[in-house]
Scaffold this motif. Structure first.
Motif, PDB file in Angstrom:
ATOM      1  N   GLY A 145      13.854  19.296  -6.886  1.00  0.00           N
ATOM      2  CA  GLY A 145      14.438  18.153  -7.415  1.00  0.00           C
ATOM      3  C   GLY A 145      13.619  16.857  -7.146  1.00  0.00           C
ATOM      4  N   GLU A 146      13.454  16.798  -5.700  1.00  0.00           N
ATOM      5  CA  GLU A 146      12.799  15.649  -5.234  1.00  0.00           C
ATOM      6  C   GLU A 146      11.351  15.524  -5.672  1.00  0.00           C
ATOM      7  N   TYR A 147      10.766  16.423  -5.925  1.00  0.00           N
ATOM      8  CA  TYR A 147       9.302  16.472  -6.243  1.00  0.00           C
ATOM      9  C   TYR A 147       9.325  15.819  -7.591  1.00  0.00           C
ATOM     10  N   ILE A 148      10.286  16.232  -8.358  1.00  0.00           N
ATOM     11  CA  ILE A 148      10.264  15.619  -9.962  1.00  0.00           C
ATOM     12  C   ILE A 148      10.845  14.218  -9.662  1.00  0.00           C
ATOM     13  N   VAL A 149      11.784  13.583  -9.086  1.00  0.00           N
ATOM     14  CA  VAL A 149      12.067  12.382  -8.585  1.00  0.00           C
ATOM     15  C   VAL A 149      11.134  11.572  -8.219  1.00  0.00           C
ATOM     16  N   GLU A 150      10.097  12.145  -7.375  1.00  0.00           N
ATOM     17  CA  GLU A 150       8.842  11.348  -6.956  1.00  0.00           C
ATOM     18  C   GLU A 150       7.725  11.122  -8.112  1.00  0.00           C
ATOM     19  N   ALA A 151       7.651  12.455  -8.572  1.00  0.00           N
ATOM     20  CA  ALA A 151       6.211  12.411  -9.491  1.00  0.00           C
ATOM     21  C   ALA A 151       6.620  11.421 -10.762  1.00  0.00           C
ATOM     22  N   LEU A 152       7.963  11.347 -11.060  1.00  0.00           N
ATOM     23  CA  LEU A 152       8.125  10.440 -12.304  1.00  0.00           C
ATOM     24  C   LEU A 152       8.623   9.010 -11.587  1.00  0.00           C
ATOM     25  N   ASP A 153       8.513   8.821 -10.309  1.00  0.00           N
ATOM     26  CA  ASP A 153       8.973   7.484  -9.754  1.00  0.00           C
ATOM     27  C   ASP A 153      10.094   7.187 -10.277  1.00  0.00           C
ATOM     28  N   LEU A 154      11.297   8.058 -10.241  1.00  0.00           N
ATOM     29  CA  LEU A 154      12.695   7.694 -10.925  1.00  0.00           C
ATOM     30  C   LEU A 154      13.457   6.597 -10.102  1.00  0.00           C
ATOM     31  N   LYS A 155      12.907   6.387  -8.602  1.00  0.00           N
ATOM     32  CA  LYS A 155      13.440   5.266  -8.146  1.00  0.00           C
ATOM     33  C   LYS A 155      13.151   3.922  -8.623  1.00  0.00           C
ATOM     34  N   ASN A 156      11.949   3.926  -9.214  1.00  0.00           N
ATOM     35  CA  ASN A 156      11.555   2.551  -9.697  1.00  0.00           C
ATOM     36  C   ASN A 156      11.393   2.402 -11.166  1.00  0.00           C
ATOM     37  N   GLN A 157      11.147   3.423 -11.838  1.00  0.00           N
ATOM     38  CA  GLN A 157      10.836   3.470 -13.383  1.00  0.00           C
ATOM     39  C   GLN A 157      12.461   3.543 -14.144  1.00  0.00           C
ATOM     40  N   ALA A 158      12.383   2.815 -15.274  1.00  0.00           N
ATOM     41  CA  ALA A 158      13.791   2.709 -15.981  1.00  0.00           C
ATOM     42  C   ALA A 158      13.629   4.074 -16.958  1.00  0.00           C
ATOM     43  N   GLY A 159      12.638   4.774 -17.368  1.00  0.00           N
ATOM     44  CA  GLY A 159      12.885   5.824 -18.116  1.00  0.00           C
ATOM     45  C   GLY A 159      12.948   5.436 -19.378  1.00  0.00           C
ATOM     46  N   PRO A 160      13.689   6.146 -20.298  1.00  0.00           N
ATOM     47  CA  PRO A 160      14.290   7.471 -19.939  1.00  0.00           C
ATOM     48  C   PRO A 160      13.258   8.453 -20.130  1.00  0.00           C
ATOM     49  N   PHE A 161      13.283   9.636 -19.421  1.00  0.00           N
ATOM     50  CA  PHE A 161      12.378  10.757 -19.269  1.00  0.00           C
ATOM     51  C   PHE A 161      13.063  11.570 -19.743  1.00  0.00           C
ATOM     52  N   ASN A 162      12.526  12.692 -20.717  1.00  0.00           N
ATOM     53  CA  ASN A 162      12.948  13.769 -21.166  1.00  0.00           C
ATOM     54  C   ASN A 162      12.675  14.960 -20.172  1.00  0.00           C
ATOM     55  N   ILE A 163      13.656  15.942 -19.922  1.00  0.00           N
ATOM     56  CA  ILE A 163      13.395  17.038 -18.875  1.00  0.00           C
ATOM     57  C   ILE A 163      14.193  18.117 -19.520  1.00  0.00           C
ATOM     58  N   GLU A 164      13.812  19.441 -19.390  1.00  0.00           N
ATOM     59  CA  GLU A 164      14.493  20.488 -19.640  1.00  0.00           C
ATOM     60  C   GLU A 164      14.534  21.531 -18.284  1.00  0.00           C
ATOM     61  N   LEU A 165      15.440  22.349 -18.261  1.00  0.00           N
ATOM     62  CA  LEU A 165      15.844  23.041 -17.129  1.00  0.00           C
ATOM     63  C   LEU A 165      15.775  24.548 -17.325  1.00  0.00           C
TER      64      LEU A 165
END
Ligand code: BGC
Length: 358
Positions: A145-165
């Motif tokens: 999970g944290e890898y995805i958060v960092e790779a998409l820079d979710l802490k700083n980017q507004a997105g939205p980004f699509n993801i599948e699980l």
């Protein structure tokens, strides 16, 4: 005459000693004890490594080892364990295919006071399990999970980004820990609207992959691409709980025309050779390295302690309840691997040779 007799006796003694030496089992201190080791399948690289390391280390410690693989067939694994018990094993080390299907056969083990160590996957709903050795399965999920958060820079980017699980087999207790760990990290971003699961498939049952099958994962990813992403809608990330699923997902993405910058962040686990090659080719982003040599060594420590009546090494007495109570557990630490650190983790540690990854 007397000298001749002594000579003959000496010869006989030497030959006897030589013959005895030939029959010695591998290992420094032949214990005369037999350990049954049941592994799920040879199909996945990791279980071959697990089995080989456990056998090698148990033999080096002086045990006789009966190592069996069950081709992912539950009945086959049950009958292999039955045979190990009948043939008089002193302890069982079991990586189950279906954690809930061994209760009946293990009743027999318990009646015969044969200690059982659940290997990597917890065996459910039976009092026969004495100990559990695994990697920290929840942590595997949080790292992904944290890898995805960092790779998409979710802490700083507004997105939205699509993801599948995608997660693993619902009959494997580990899958819930992997998925639970990852979703505890990702859910806040989903709630905030920065991550969008376009398919709406978010529940464990919807995203589970029967038998951790590469083909099943590929099929589901193909269907998701056709239904939601065939028109060029961007897919930013795919959470996959392990490599066997990631390989199928990656195949579907490559076939679906995703490449370069359009290729989503894709997680995995096990550092299977195919996945490491995909990481180097840019068609998988990361994997989790679980050094099976560490787990095998820990299991051998546990077996030794049980056999010698010493305190068994565990470091967790609260997380893993198999339905009959908490099973004392040893948790090894998983680490993430990607293109930046694979050399140090996998090559320098001699887990793989450079050639195997070509
Ligand atoms: C293991 C994973 C493996 C998966 C599929 C899980 O129980 O912990 O390492 O990828 O099974 O075999």
């Amino acid at each position: 005459m007397r000298k001749k007799l002594i000579g003959v006796l000496l010869c006989i003694t030497m030959i006897a000693a030589l013959l005895a030496g030939c029959g010695t089992k591998p290992g420094s201190n032949d214990s005369g004890k037999k350990i049954g080791v049941a592994m799920p399948t040879k199909d996945l690289q990791r279980w071959n490594q697990d089995g080989a390391y456990v056998k090698e280390k148990l033999e080096a410690a002086g045990y006789e080892v009966d190592l069996q693989y069950a081709n992912n067939e539950i009945d086959k694994q049950v009958s292999q364990i039955e045979n190990m018990i009948t043939n008089g094993c002193d302890a069982l080390v079991i990586a189950s295919i279906n954690g809930g299907s061994l209760g009946t056969v293990l009743k027999d083990a318990k009646a015969k006071k044969i200690p059982v160590i659940a290997y990597d996957r917890l065996i459910m709903d039976t009092e026969a399990v004495s100990y559990y050795a695994t990697f920290d399965n929840y942590m595997v999920g949080t790292i992904q999970g944290e890898y995805i958060v960092e790779a998409l820079d979710l802490k700083n980017q507004a997105g939205p980004f699509n993801i599948e699980l995608f997660t693993g087999s619902s009959d494997d207790n580990n899958a819930r820990f992997f998925f639970g760990g990852a979703m505890d990290v990702l859910n806040p971003y989903i709630d905030e609207g920065k991550l969008i699961v376009l398919s709406g498939q978010k529940e464990f049952a919807e995203v589970a992959t029967p038998g951790w099958s590469t083909e099943e994962a590929q099929k589901r990813m193909e269907n998701l691409i056709t239904a939601y992403y065939a028109d060029g809608t961007k897919l930013a990330a795919v959470l996959s709980s392990n490599d066997s699923c990631a390989i199928g997902i990656s195949n579907a993405l490559v076939n679906g025309g995703f490449s370069g910058d359009s290729f989503p962040v894709l997680t995995g686990q096990d550092c299977d050779i195919t996945s490491v090659k995909n990481i180097l080719a840019g068609t998988q982003s990361m994997s989790i390295f679980k050094d099976t040599r560490t787990l095998a060594a820990k299991v051998v420590d546990m077996v030794n302690a049980i056999m010698e009546g010493k305190e068994v090494p565990v470091n967790d007495k609260e997380t893993y309840d198999n339905g009959t109570g908490i099973i004392p557990t040893y948790l090894c630490e998983p680490v993430f691997a990607d293109a930046d650190n694979y050399k140090e983790l996998l090559i320098e540690s001699k887990y793989y040779t450079e050639d195997q990854l070509k």
